[in-house]
Design a protein around this motif. Structure first.
Motif, PDB file in Angstrom:
ATOM      1  N   SER A 629       0.832  -1.198   0.000  1.00 45.75           N
ATOM      2  CA  SER A 629       0.000   0.000   0.000  1.00 45.75           C
ATOM      3  C   SER A 629       0.866   1.247   0.000  1.00 45.75           C
ATOM      4  O   SER A 629       1.806   1.366   0.797  1.00 45.75           O
ATOM      5  CB  SER A 629      -0.910   0.009   1.231  1.00 45.75           C
ATOM      6  OG  SER A 629      -1.650   1.203   1.292  1.00 45.75           O
ATOM      7  N   LYS A 630       0.550   2.194  -0.887  1.00 48.06           N
ATOM      8  CA  LYS A 630       1.385   3.387  -1.042  1.00 48.06           C
ATOM      9  C   LYS A 630       1.352   4.294   0.187  1.00 48.06           C
ATOM     10  O   LYS A 630       2.325   4.998   0.457  1.00 48.06           O
ATOM     11  CB  LYS A 630       0.947   4.171  -2.284  1.00 48.06           C
ATOM     12  CG  LYS A 630       1.272   3.486  -3.601  1.00 48.06           C
ATOM     13  CD  LYS A 630       1.075   4.415  -4.782  1.00 48.06           C
ATOM     14  CE  LYS A 630      -0.367   4.784  -4.973  1.00 48.06           C
ATOM     15  NZ  LYS A 630      -0.559   5.622  -6.188  1.00 48.06           N
ATOM     16  N   ILE A 631       0.237   4.323   0.929  1.00 47.18           N
ATOM     17  CA  ILE A 631       0.149   5.284   2.032  1.00 47.18           C
ATOM     18  C   ILE A 631       1.126   4.951   3.161  1.00 47.18           C
ATOM     19  O   ILE A 631       1.448   5.810   3.982  1.00 47.18           O
ATOM     20  CB  ILE A 631      -1.289   5.410   2.589  1.00 47.18           C
ATOM     21  CG1 ILE A 631      -1.709   4.126   3.318  1.00 47.18           C
ATOM     22  CG2 ILE A 631      -2.257   5.789   1.510  1.00 47.18           C
ATOM     23  CD1 ILE A 631      -3.002   4.293   4.101  1.00 47.18           C
ATOM     24  N   TRP A 632       1.590   3.705   3.189  1.00 48.78           N
ATOM     25  CA  TRP A 632       2.507   3.327   4.268  1.00 48.78           C
ATOM     26  C   TRP A 632       3.956   3.685   3.932  1.00 48.78           C
ATOM     27  O   TRP A 632       4.865   3.418   4.716  1.00 48.78           O
ATOM     28  CB  TRP A 632       2.395   1.830   4.548  1.00 48.78           C
ATOM     29  CG  TRP A 632       1.063   1.497   5.145  1.00 48.78           C
ATOM     30  CD1 TRP A 632      -0.056   1.133   4.487  1.00 48.78           C
ATOM     31  CD2 TRP A 632       0.717   1.546   6.523  1.00 48.78           C
ATOM     32  NE1 TRP A 632      -1.095   0.946   5.356  1.00 48.78           N
ATOM     33  CE2 TRP A 632      -0.642   1.189   6.620  1.00 48.78           C
ATOM     34  CE3 TRP A 632       1.417   1.860   7.690  1.00 48.78           C
ATOM     35  CZ2 TRP A 632      -1.310   1.131   7.843  1.00 48.78           C
ATOM     36  CZ3 TRP A 632       0.754   1.797   8.906  1.00 48.78           C
ATOM     37  CH2 TRP A 632      -0.604   1.447   8.971  1.00 48.78           C
ATOM     38  N   GLU A 633       4.155   4.291   2.763  1.00 48.80           N
ATOM     39  CA  GLU A 633       5.514   4.664   2.388  1.00 48.80           C
ATOM     40  C   GLU A 633       5.942   5.983   3.026  1.00 48.80           C
ATOM     41  O   GLU A 633       7.113   6.326   3.016  1.00 48.80           O
ATOM     42  CB  GLU A 633       5.613   4.777   0.861  1.00 48.80           C
ATOM     43  CG  GLU A 633       5.358   3.463   0.128  1.00 48.80           C
ATOM     44  CD  GLU A 633       5.236   3.643  -1.372  1.00 48.80           C
ATOM     45  OE1 GLU A 633       5.382   4.801  -1.825  1.00 48.80           O
ATOM     46  OE2 GLU A 633       5.003   2.655  -2.077  1.00 48.80           O
ATOM     47  N   GLY A 634       5.019   6.753   3.583  1.00 44.70           N
ATOM     48  CA  GLY A 634       5.338   8.079   4.108  1.00 44.70           C
ATOM     49  C   GLY A 634       5.209   8.160   5.616  1.00 44.70           C
ATOM     50  O   GLY A 634       5.384   7.188   6.359  1.00 44.70           O
ATOM     51  N   ALA A 635       4.826   9.375   6.047  1.00 45.74           N
ATOM     52  CA  ALA A 635       4.772   9.665   7.491  1.00 45.74           C
ATOM     53  C   ALA A 635       3.619   8.951   8.180  1.00 45.74           C
ATOM     54  O   ALA A 635       3.598   8.858   9.418  1.00 45.74           O
ATOM     55  CB  ALA A 635       4.655  11.168   7.710  1.00 45.74           C
ATOM     56  N   ALA A 637       2.879   5.835   8.365  1.00 45.44           N
ATOM     57  CA  ALA A 637       3.344   4.667   9.110  1.00 45.44           C
ATOM     58  C   ALA A 637       3.934   5.092  10.449  1.00 45.44           C
ATOM     59  O   ALA A 637       3.653   4.472  11.497  1.00 45.44           O
ATOM     60  CB  ALA A 637       4.374   3.897   8.295  1.00 45.44           C
ATOM     61  N   GLU A 638       4.713   6.139  10.436  1.00 47.41           N
ATOM     62  CA  GLU A 638       5.303   6.627  11.682  1.00 47.41           C
ATOM     63  C   GLU A 638       4.221   7.105  12.646  1.00 47.41           C
ATOM     64  O   GLU A 638       4.279   6.849  13.860  1.00 47.41           O
ATOM     65  CB  GLU A 638       6.286   7.759  11.385  1.00 47.41           C
ATOM     66  CG  GLU A 638       7.509   7.317  10.586  1.00 47.41           C
ATOM     67  CD  GLU A 638       8.433   8.481  10.257  1.00 47.41           C
ATOM     68  OE1 GLU A 638       8.144   9.606  10.719  1.00 47.41           O
ATOM     69  OE2 GLU A 638       9.430   8.262   9.557  1.00 47.41           O
ATOM     70  N   GLY A 639       3.209   7.785  12.081  1.00 47.29           N
ATOM     71  CA  GLY A 639       2.125   8.287  12.922  1.00 47.29           C
ATOM     72  C   GLY A 639       1.333   7.165  13.564  1.00 47.29           C
ATOM     73  O   GLY A 639       0.987   7.228  14.754  1.00 47.29           O
ATOM     74  N   ARG A 640       1.022   6.132  12.794  1.00 44.80           N
ATOM     75  CA  ARG A 640       0.241   5.017  13.348  1.00 44.80           C
ATOM     76  C   ARG A 640       1.063   4.209  14.346  1.00 44.80           C
ATOM     77  O   ARG A 640       0.546   3.711  15.342  1.00 44.80           O
ATOM     78  CB  ARG A 640      -0.266   4.101  12.221  1.00 44.80           C
ATOM     79  CG  ARG A 640      -1.189   4.759  11.202  1.00 44.80           C
ATOM     80  CD  ARG A 640      -2.163   5.751  11.812  1.00 44.80           C
ATOM     81  NE  ARG A 640      -3.113   5.158  12.742  1.00 44.80           N
ATOM     82  CZ  ARG A 640      -3.758   5.811  13.698  1.00 44.80           C
ATOM     83  NH1 ARG A 640      -3.534   7.091  13.881  1.00 44.80           N
ATOM     84  NH2 ARG A 640      -4.604   5.186  14.477  1.00 44.80           N
TER      85      ARG A 640
END
Length: 701
Positions: A629-635, A637-640
């Protein structure tokens, strides 16, 4: 053997000595090579048109004696893509022995069934009706082709005389006859009466040429076609103009595309009165010269001459009487002008069927036009899938070239309607249609997927395409789109760079979809991004971008989709890819969760409003899609990870373990949820499918 590079002006010389030499003395491989390079030039033959053969000496598995075997393109194949699996191998002597039992023209269908008794290679493709045309001629290599130039000669008034004028005594000629065993006998007789000829012109049909080797056969075919092409070119130059000159002025290119985009959904809806169709548009110079001409009104109703043409295009096109400068913005008004033209075409086709049918004729097929001509704008074709409709367009362009050449030579002649009907409704043709594989669940449908450059969006496009849909990939990343689009076969997909926060960008994407496929049936709004922040850290920019992409983008996509859907009148599906976060309250998620909740409720509102248009609107809620999933490539993942008190590396295991089924959720799982809604649950609207492994706090009810 002289295989020096030859120069031709009207066909492509594609023989590569290195490739041919690598095949050694394998005559079947050389015959397949020749077939493929002949089929690569549409001036020589179109997709699925023509057939080729060779004869070799093989060991009979029963007697161990040497026997002659003919290898020929099987039924339904294409010489441009022909492989060993697509040919039939038959005992030549057995095929010729069928002359002893042939009972005349009424016996043609039985003869085709008897071809099976001549099979040498048990892995053979079903032999085609043209098999005896090759088998009754003695040559080692034979080409049966449908070049535009040769059909122009074959369809010209005084065709036999013209043949003599071009080739003298070196070419034979036989009058029109339906393909079959008797036509093979006529070719055999023509050769016996004219020993030493290099080929035979078939009236209103095509060309037979031959040679002792694959290369000699290839060169012979090209030389014969070149001579016909040069003759036609000279005649056109002498005449000074074609098709009686121009009656209508073409609109500029961009104006033509705009008109096509406006009218194609209307045409698609009308052509789909029995079954949904996929569209294709062409406005090439060849097309425009013909459809804008003074002679269009005379030539179009005559229909095509070559069976390969009209089997794919129907016997004649529908010519629209709309002015090219007409304002098409009022769809209802334009529809009222189009409907009578379609009704008249269907009635004329039904009349053709009723007049020509026989007691054992198959039931009348779809009476809607395949080819539609809009002078000044372009030519549209509609059929069951993109390949079929593109090929129909190509065949009609071949027919245009034939008419152009025949009119320059003497005058164009077409087949009598009864002859055309006997081909179109031949029981053998019906049997071939019945052997076609069952259509996939989403065939005849067009899906536009946002965010399809990778991740969940690409997985959704893959799933829809695998189940028969044409897919339009959209994303803001063009390079990702190019790479994604390259993963599909021809005639399956296209792409458009699209920023869903910009209504003009959305309109351009829809225009691309309509021009490419005729309309749109399925929208999947998968584009998005995720921002995980506490309320004090969430900026106005964060809030606005989430609202713009997820919510406003969904609204603008739906608004423009509705306009297309209503033109088509075929219903459709709209799927929002939302999130578990639209249902579940959690920390550090106010902007994202609110936007996802808005998406979910907008789906319910759209479902209520668009039900009258037979548009089903539903939601798929993913959760924990980390891998791919592309959304986990950015910030995000760190936020979750921070919100859950774990490291980024621990996220996949964390999300897999927290659902009831303890399953890892992948993009393909989300794609399966989308397919369930558009391919199976055809009476479901306003619903949410959670694809999250089971999250109790996200249960809808």
């Amino acid at each position: 053997m002289d295989t020096a590079v030859k120069k031709f002006n009207h066909v492509n010389y594609l023989w590569d000595n290195d490739k041919a030499n690598a095949l050694g003395d394998d005559q079947v491989a050389l015959f397949l090579y020749r077939s493929n390079i002949l089929g690569a030039d549409l001036r020589i033959t179109n997709y699925g048109g023509g057939n080729t053969s060779c004869k070799t000496i093989e060991k009979d598995p029963l007697t161990n004696s040497n026997v002659e075997v003919m290898w020929v393109k099987g039924s339904g194949g294409d010489i441009g893509t022909l492989t060993r699996a697509g040919i039939a191998g038959l005992y030549t002597d057995r095929l010729r022995d069928l002359k002893k039992v042939y009972g005349g023209l009424e016996d043609e269908d039985r003869m085709v069934r008897l071809f099976d008794h001549c099979i040498y290679d048990l892995d053979s493709k079903a032999p085609s009706i043209d098999t005896p045309l090759h088998g009754l001629l003695p040559f080692a290599h034979i080409d049966h082709l449908h070049p535009d130039a040769l059909i122009a000669v074959a369809a010209a008034a005084d065709s036999e005389k013209v043949t003599k004028e071009i080739w003298g005594d070196t070419m034979g000629w036989v009058p029109w006859q339906r393909p079959g065993f008797d036509l093979g006998l006529q070719l055999e007789k023509c050769l016996a009466d004219n020993p030493g000829i290099r080929g035979i012109v078939l009236g209103s049909h095509g060309l037979f040429t031959w040679g002792d080797t694959s290369y000699e056969c290839y060169i012979n075919s090209l030389e014969v076609i070149e001579m016909a092409s040069e003759y036609i070119e000279k005649k056109i130059a002498e005449k000074g103009s074609v098709f009686g000159g121009q009656k209508v002025q073409s609109l500029p290119k961009e104006a033509r595309l705009e008109k096509a985009a406006q009218i194609m959904p209307l045409l698609r809806g009308l052509c789909s009165s029995e079954k949904r169709m996929i569209g294709h548009f062409s406005d090439s110079d060849v097309v425009m010269e013909y459809i804008n001409s003074n002679d269009l009104e005379r030539l179009a109703p005559m229909g095509t001459s070559c069976p390969d043409h009209f089997l794919r295009t129907k016997i004649q096109p529908l010519v629209l009487t709309l002015d090219p400068n007409e304002d098409l913005s009022d769809s209802d008004a334009i529809l009222k002008k189009l409907e009578p033209a379609f009704e008249a075409y269907r009635a004329e086709y039904k009349n053709y069927y009723e007049i020509c049918k026989k007691s054992n004729s198959p039931a009348m097929r779809d009476p809607n036009p395949v080819i539609i001509i809009y002078p000044g704008v372009g030519m549209f074709s509609f059929s069951k899938d993109k390949q079929t409709t593109r090929v129909a367009s190509e065949f009609y362009i071949n027919a245009i070239n034939v008419m152009r050449g025949a009119e320059a030579i003497t005058a164009y002649t077409s087949l009598p309607r009864q002859e055309a009907f006997d081909i179109e409704y031949w029981l053998l043709e019906e049997a071939k249609l019945s052997r076609m594989p069952k259509e996939a669940a989403l065939s005849r449908k067009v899906a536009l997927v946002t965010g399809a450059g990778g991740g969940i969006g690409k997985a959704i496009a893959d799933k829809l395409a695998a189940n028969g849909a044409n897919v339009v990939l959209t994303d803001i990343n063009e390079q990702a789109l190019i790479e994604a689009n390259a993963t599909y076969k021809r005639d399956v997909s296209t792409y458009a760079v699209c920023d869903v926060t910009n209504i003009d960008s959305i309109a351009s994407a829809y225009k691309k979809a309509v021009i490419e496929f005729g309309g749109v049936d399925i929208i999947v709004h998968s584009a998005g991004l995720a921002i995980s922040k506490s309320i004090e850290d969430t900026t106005e920019k964060d809030w606005n971008i989430l609202q713009s992409i997820l919510v406003k983008g969904q609204f603008d996509l739906a608004k423009q989709f509705t306009e297309i859907v209503r033109k088509q009148g075929l219903g459709g599906d709209y799927i929002a890819i939302a999130s578990k976060n639209g249902l579940v309250a959690g920390p550090n998620n106010v902007a994202y969760g609110t936007a996802k909740a808005a998406q979910q409720h907008m789906v319910r509102l759209l479902a209520a409003e668009l039900a009258k248009d037979k548009v089903r609107v539903n939601t798929v809620n993913p959760d924990g899609v980390i891998v791919g999933s592309k959304i986990w490539e950015g910030a995000w993942a760190e936020g979750r990870a921070k919100a859950n008190g774990i490291t980024v590396e621990e996220l996949p295991a964390f999300y897999a373990k927290r659902n009831l089924l303890n399953e890892i959720i992948t993009p393909d799982d989300i794609a399966t949820g989308v397919f369930a809604l558009v391919g199976l649950l055809d009476k479901s609207t306003g619903n949410i499918i959670n694809v999250d492994g089971g999250m109790a706090n996200a249960f809808v009810r």
